[in-house]
Write a protein that holds these residues in place. Structure first.
Motif, PDB file in Angstrom:
ATOM      1  N   MET A   1       0.828  -1.208   0.000  1.00 42.09           N
ATOM      2  CA  MET A   1       0.000   0.000   0.000  1.00 42.09           C
ATOM      3  C   MET A   1       0.866   1.264   0.000  1.00 42.09           C
ATOM      4  SD  MET A   1      -3.343  -0.840   0.243  1.00 42.09           S
ATOM      5  CE  MET A   1      -4.237  -2.373   0.424  1.00 42.09           C
ATOM      6  N   LEU A   2       1.935   1.243  -0.771  1.00 40.05           N
ATOM      7  CA  LEU A   2       2.889   2.351  -0.775  1.00 40.05           C
ATOM      8  C   LEU A   2       2.250   3.673  -1.157  1.00 40.05           C
ATOM      9  CD1 LEU A   2       5.911   0.663  -2.593  1.00 40.05           C
ATOM     10  CD2 LEU A   2       5.410   0.734  -0.152  1.00 40.05           C
ATOM     11  N   ARG A   3       1.435   3.651  -2.204  1.00 40.71           N
ATOM     12  CA  ARG A   3       0.874   4.899  -2.729  1.00 40.71           C
ATOM     13  C   ARG A   3      -0.113   5.505  -1.737  1.00 40.71           C
ATOM     14  NH1 ARG A   3       2.294   1.132  -5.827  1.00 40.71           N
ATOM     15  NH2 ARG A   3       3.379   1.480  -7.804  1.00 40.71           N
ATOM     16  N   ALA A   4      -0.909   4.663  -1.116  1.00 37.09           N
ATOM     17  CA  ALA A   4      -1.845   5.167  -0.111  1.00 37.09           C
ATOM     18  C   ALA A   4      -1.101   5.775   1.075  1.00 37.09           C
ATOM     19  CB  ALA A   4      -2.755   4.038   0.367  1.00 37.09           C
ATOM     20  N   LYS A   5      -0.045   5.121   1.509  1.00 35.07           N
ATOM     21  CA  LYS A   5       0.708   5.614   2.657  1.00 35.07           C
ATOM     22  C   LYS A   5       1.433   6.911   2.343  1.00 35.07           C
ATOM     23  CE  LYS A   5       1.134   1.030   4.676  1.00 35.07           C
ATOM     24  NZ  LYS A   5       1.999  -0.136   4.902  1.00 35.07           N
ATOM     25  N   MET A   6       1.893   7.056   1.111  1.00 35.32           N
ATOM     26  CA  MET A   6       2.492   8.326   0.693  1.00 35.32           C
ATOM     27  C   MET A   6       1.481   9.458   0.848  1.00 35.32           C
ATOM     28  SD  MET A   6       4.502   7.288  -2.785  1.00 35.32           S
ATOM     29  CE  MET A   6       4.584   9.000  -3.297  1.00 35.32           C
ATOM     30  N   ALA A   7       0.274   9.237   0.334  1.00 34.86           N
ATOM     31  CA  ALA A   7      -0.755  10.267   0.392  1.00 34.86           C
ATOM     32  C   ALA A   7      -1.122  10.605   1.833  1.00 34.86           C
ATOM     33  CB  ALA A   7      -1.988   9.813  -0.381  1.00 34.86           C
TER      34      ALA A   7
END
Length: 339
Positions: free
Chosen positions: A58-64
């Motif tokens: 869930m890299l992209r979600a955590k970045m956001a």
């Protein structure tokens, strides 16, 4: 390069409050996603549940979410935006597996291989729709209507990159390879931060974010291409890109190293699409300097990306560091066999 055992540890340090740590927990994100998936007995329910049994990092979600915390974006809006990006990424994975014929995804049977191509196509399309629904909800909460446009823009770019890959007649030039790679890899790394920047800064920094992730995304793709020739590219066998004629940095650089006669011979075989002499060309590629040259080009892109960090809004630099470290770690893995 800084090695990180997991990206999660970089996102859950003690500097953040309990609420943020809970939100960044992968299980909590999966729980939120699961609540929006088709319920038991509905069409696509089994396929959707199967796909998210293995959720990835869930890299992209955590970045956001990390960016939204640092930039004081409404937490509910940020969660909806973060999950919108993650859902769209997963839709693209399901469609990619159909196109590439990969039978495994995250160690489990890919949707198309377990439920058939029709169900996989329908589930991917359904997740695209869910992604836009979530983005619209985030836009309503923050009165940032451009969020839906941002999502559409990056979906279009990703799709065009995929289409350009299918349309290639023979190998491509190095510049074309970089454009295709950036279009496929970068958009869904750019979107999480661009959306948060739109909600918090009214779009300031969008160009710098795009330049940074297109550069670092290309380095990451080169690493994956090298791993593909090392038999460590995931579900696919060693040199699967050569078999299916997919753009690959190692192949492009190998071709550029050939003399005129050898180049014609390779091009004829490549365009034919046949598998005869596949092992012969694989051995020639591995015996050539192409892997080492790929590593050098990858390092150049990493160096360029580090310079581009200086152009980012200061509020985003802290968000960038964990993802940069993670991607650099993946790049490092691709060259360990060459050291």
């Amino acid at each position: 390069m800084i090695k990180m055992s997991t990206l999660v540890s970089g996102f859950t340090t003690g500097e953040f409050d309990t609420e943020l740590r809970e939100t960044l927990n992968t299980e909590n994100l999966v729980e939120f996603i699961t609540a929006r998936l088709p319920g038991a007995g509905q069409p696509l329910a089994d396929a959707a549940a199967h796909h998210f049994e293995k959720s990835g990092k869930m890299l992209r979600a955590k970045m956001a979410l990390r960016a939204s915390h640092l930039m004081n974006v409404d937490s509910a809006a940020a969660l909806h935006w973060a999950v919108a990006i993650e859902i769209l990424h997963n839709a693209s994975l399901i469609h990619d597996d159909i196109c590439d014929g990969d039978q495994l995804r995250r160690g489990h049977p890919a949707i198309w291989s377990k439920y058939g191509r029709d169900i996989a196509l329908a589930l991917g399309d359904w997740l695209v729709a869910l992604s836009f629904e979530l983005a619209a909800e985030a836009a309503q909460r923050t009165n940032t209507l451009m969020l839906v446009k941002i999502l559409a823009k990056h979906m279009k770019t990703t799709t065009m990159g995929e289409a350009r890959e299918f349309n290639i007649q023979g190998t491509c030039s190095w510049q074309s390879y970089l454009e295709i790679s950036a279009d496929k890899t970068a958009p869904l790394f750019i979107a999480p931060l661009e959306g948060v920047a739109a909600m918090a800064l009214h779009g300031v920094g969008a160009k710098a974010i795009s330049s940074y992730f297109r550069c670092l995304g290309n380095a990451y793709q080169i690493a994956n291409d090298m791993l593909n020739f090392q038999g460590d590219g995931g579900a696919a066998p060693s040199s699967s890109d050569l078999i299916r004629r997919a753009p690959n940095a190692v192949i492009v650089l190998f071709r550029e190293s050939l003399d005129s006669d050898s180049k014609v011979q390779f091009d004829d075989w490549y365009v034919s699409g046949g598998k005869d002499d596949y092992m012969q060309w694989q051995k020639k590629i591995l015996a050539s300097p192409a892997m080492k040259v790929s590593a050098l080009r990858m390092q150049e892109l990493i160096n360029d990306s580090e310079l581009l960090v200086e152009r980012l809004p200061s509020e985003l630099v802290e968000v960038i560091i964990p993802i940069q470290n993670m991607l650099q770690y993946e790049c490092q893995k691709s060259i360990e066999v060459l050291l």
